[in-house]
Design an enzyme around this catalytic site. Structure first.
Site, PDB file in Angstrom:
ATOM      1  CG  HIS A 193       5.300  -9.177   5.446  1.00 37.96           C
ATOM      2  ND1 HIS A 193       4.969  -9.286   6.781  1.00 37.96           N
ATOM      3  CD2 HIS A 193       5.974  -8.010   5.326  1.00 37.96           C
ATOM      4  CE1 HIS A 193       5.418  -8.224   7.433  1.00 37.96           C
ATOM      5  NE2 HIS A 193       6.038  -7.440   6.576  1.00 37.96           N
ATOM      6  CD  GLN A 228       7.539  -9.576  11.722  1.00 40.68           C
ATOM      7  OE1 GLN A 228       8.451 -10.055  12.406  1.00 40.68           O
ATOM      8  NE2 GLN A 228       6.551 -10.301  11.234  1.00 40.68           N
ATOM      9  CB  ILE A 288      -0.956  -0.037   1.229  1.00 36.40           C
ATOM     10  CG1 ILE A 288      -2.184   0.805   1.006  1.00 36.40           C
ATOM     11  CG2 ILE A 288      -0.240   0.352   2.523  1.00 36.40           C
ATOM     12  CD1 ILE A 288      -3.290   0.564   2.032  1.00 36.40           C
TER      13      ILE A 288
HETATM   14  P1  5GP Z   1       6.928  -4.740   7.729  1.00 33.38           P
HETATM   15  O1  5GP Z   1       7.330  -3.420   8.300  1.00 33.38           O
HETATM   16  O2  5GP Z   1       6.062  -5.512   8.706  1.00 33.38           O
HETATM   17  O3  5GP Z   1       8.065  -5.537   7.175  1.00 33.38           O
HETATM   18  O4  5GP Z   1       6.072  -4.402   6.450  1.00 33.38           O
HETATM   19  C1  5GP Z   1       4.712  -4.150   6.463  1.00 33.38           C
HETATM   20  C2  5GP Z   1       4.339  -3.632   5.089  1.00 33.38           C
HETATM   21  O5  5GP Z   1       2.944  -3.750   4.945  1.00 33.38           O
HETATM   22  C3  5GP Z   1       4.703  -2.161   4.857  1.00 33.38           C
HETATM   23  O6  5GP Z   1       5.545  -2.059   3.719  1.00 33.38           O
HETATM   24  C4  5GP Z   1       3.341  -1.487   4.652  1.00 33.38           C
HETATM   25  O7  5GP Z   1       3.387  -0.462   3.683  1.00 33.38           O
HETATM   26  C5  5GP Z   1       2.464  -2.646   4.221  1.00 33.38           C
HETATM   27  N1  5GP Z   1       1.053  -2.521   4.572  1.00 33.38           N
HETATM   28  C6  5GP Z   1       0.542  -2.143   5.777  1.00 33.38           C
HETATM   29  N2  5GP Z   1      -0.800  -2.192   5.756  1.00 33.38           N
HETATM   30  C7  5GP Z   1      -1.149  -2.606   4.513  1.00 33.38           C
HETATM   31  C8  5GP Z   1      -2.419  -2.856   3.884  1.00 33.38           C
HETATM   32  O8  5GP Z   1      -3.490  -2.725   4.468  1.00 33.38           O
HETATM   33  N3  5GP Z   1      -2.384  -3.269   2.589  1.00 33.38           N
HETATM   34  C9  5GP Z   1      -1.220  -3.436   1.913  1.00 33.38           C
HETATM   35  N4  5GP Z   1      -1.301  -3.830   0.642  1.00 33.38           N
HETATM   36  N5  5GP Z   1      -0.010  -3.217   2.470  1.00 33.38           N
HETATM   37  C10 5GP Z   1       0.021  -2.813   3.759  1.00 33.38           C
END
Ligand code: 5GP
Length: 121
Positions: free
Chosen positions: A98, A92, A32
């Site tokens: 992911h 994270q 997103i």
């Molecule tokens: P992390 O920081 O956990 O490695 O990455 C989480 C990722 O999820 C971030 O890059 C953020 O932009 C993405 N993200 C968060 N909420 C959503 C959502 O509702 N939909 C999508 N498609 N991506 C999301």
């Protein structure tokens, strides 16, 4: 009881996503808040908190799925970066495993101790 993550709600169809590819075990969709011209998130449908808790046998199918996405988007030729943020120090934010697949441009590198790791994708 643990809180259900956004990604589990996407898997369940309770929240929308911009889907790239799906099979019985995995789902890929656009981030997103993209940090590169192409920024895809790849998740297993079974709940796994993060890479540290991932069973190696699940990684086998995930590897083939990620390679299929890279080929579908032409990134197999141009190159890409694959990242998984694991736990607090890894940055994270969503505790459902992911992988970030980033491409579409030559990516900078540099993950410094005090920098926001997300800013250097
Ligand atoms: P992390 O920081 O956990 O490695 O990455 C989480 C990722 O999820 C971030 O890059 C953020 O932009 C993405 N993200 C968060 N909420 C959503 C959502 O509702 N939909 C999508 N498609 N991506 C999301």
């Amino acid at each position: 009881m643990r809180e259900v993550t956004i990604f589990e709600k996407i898997i369940a169809g309770e929240l929308p996503c911009n889907k790239v590819l799906e099979n019985d075990d995995f789902l890929a969709f656009h981030d997103i808040n993209p940090k590169a011209p192409i920024h895809i998130l790849i998740i297993p449908k079974v709940h796994v908190k993060n890479f540290q808790e991932l069973k190696p046998e699940v990684m086998s199918g995930m590897t083939a799925f990620i390679q299929e996405i890279a080929s579908k988007l032409g990134l197999d030729k141009s190159g890409y970066r694959l990242i998984t943020n694991n736990g607090e120090n890894g940055g994270q934010e969503i505790f459902h495993l992911h992988f970030h697949l980033l491409g579409g441009a030559k990516l900078a590198w540099g993950h410094f101790e005090d920098a926001d790791p997300k800013g250097s994708f």
